[in-house]
Design an enzyme around this catalytic site. Structure first.
Site, PDB file in Angstrom:
ATOM      1  N   ASP A  10       1.869  -4.693   6.783  1.00 35.79           N
ATOM      2  CA  ASP A  10       0.452  -5.062   6.820  1.00 35.79           C
ATOM      3  C   ASP A  10      -0.223  -4.438   8.040  1.00 35.79           C
ATOM      4  O   ASP A  10       0.392  -4.314   9.100  1.00 35.79           O
ATOM      5  CB  ASP A  10       0.331  -6.591   6.880  1.00 35.79           C
ATOM      6  CG  ASP A  10      -1.041  -7.085   6.473  1.00 35.79           C
ATOM      7  OD1 ASP A  10      -1.841  -6.277   5.955  1.00 35.79           O
ATOM      8  OD2 ASP A  10      -1.324  -8.274   6.677  1.00 35.79           O
ATOM      9  N   ASN A  58      -3.468  -6.226  -5.254  1.00 34.14           N
ATOM     10  CA  ASN A  58      -4.102  -5.036  -4.668  1.00 34.14           C
ATOM     11  C   ASN A  58      -5.000  -4.278  -5.640  1.00 34.14           C
ATOM     12  O   ASN A  58      -5.763  -3.393  -5.227  1.00 34.14           O
ATOM     13  CB  ASN A  58      -3.041  -4.077  -4.112  1.00 34.14           C
ATOM     14  CG  ASN A  58      -2.412  -4.562  -2.824  1.00 34.14           C
ATOM     15  OD1 ASN A  58      -1.280  -4.208  -2.504  1.00 34.14           O
ATOM     16  ND2 ASN A  58      -3.126  -5.387  -2.065  1.00 34.14           N
TER      17      ASN A  58
END
Length: 224
Positions: A10, A58
């Site tokens: 991340d 996503n």
């Protein structure tokens, strides 16, 4: 001793933003860091590395960014193929691969097949992956198989990669403190580690610091 190490990679976008760069550059640098992390893990004798590459959530991102991520993935795999073969890397994918664009799905299957006999380290890309989706898919496969009752061992056989051991350790970068729908079944007893370091800045020293923290923990698995 860590057999399986998983990463929630991340912070690529925030890394780029901090440096005044396009998000695409953050993803490019993040892909380079993933390559280095796999090399470090192989040197340390870790047999399985799972990288949370693209989640089912996503798809909410801009189409241009999604297309770039897939292009980056394909180019990285093709560019690294000869090195993967020399280093004994077996590449695998965990997720709903059949629902990816056909070109991407075909490449995933092609390189899984080409590397299937490599045995130094297995690199698993969680691609179009969601933990809840995996559980639902597992239940549906069990129902389709006519199973009336399941033990934990029975149920595991219906997961995406039933032969892969559960992660011993999960590292998440960027300062977020959550698992974000990642390997929900498999991480029931995984040790978790969160660092504020953004993924492109994650260094070998960060990895060693995390592993040192893991080695100081006493894993009881419900016992004493």
């Amino acid at each position: 001793m860590i057999t399986h190490l998983a990463f929630i990679m991340d912070g690529n976008g925030r890394w780029a933003q901090k440096k005044g760069l396009p998000r695409a550059e953050g993803h490019r640098r993040g892909a380079q860091k993933a390559e280095k992390v796999v090399e470090w893990c192989a040197e340390l004798g870790i047999k399985y590395v799972t990288l949370y590459t693209f989640s089912t959530e996503n798809w909410k991102r801009p189409k241009e960014e999604i297309n770039y991520l897939f292009l980056l993935l394909v180019n990285t795999i093709k560019r690294k193929f000869n090195r993967m073969m020399k280093q004994g890397v077996r590449l695998r994918f965990c997720g709903v691969i059949d629902e990816l664009p056909k070109q991407i799905a075909d490449i995933c299957r092609e390189f899984e097949e080409k590397t299937k006999h490599n045995d130094k380290i297995q690199v698993i890309l969680a691609l179009n992956y969601g933990g809840r989706r995996e559980l639902i898919d597992a239940f549906n496969r069990a129902i389709k198989a006519g199973v009336k009752s399941l033990s934990e061992d029975d149920f595991k056989q219906f997961l995406y990669l039933p032969d892969v051991p559960d992660p011993d350790f999960v590292i998440r970068t960027s300062g977020e403190i959550r698992v974000s729908n990642f390997l929900l079944w498999q991480t029931a007893y995984s040790e978790l580690y969160f660092t504020k370091t953004l993924w492109p800045d994650f260094a070998r020293s960060d990895l060693l610091r995390a592993l040192d923290d893991f080695n100081k923990r006493h894993r009881k698995f419900g016992g004493l």
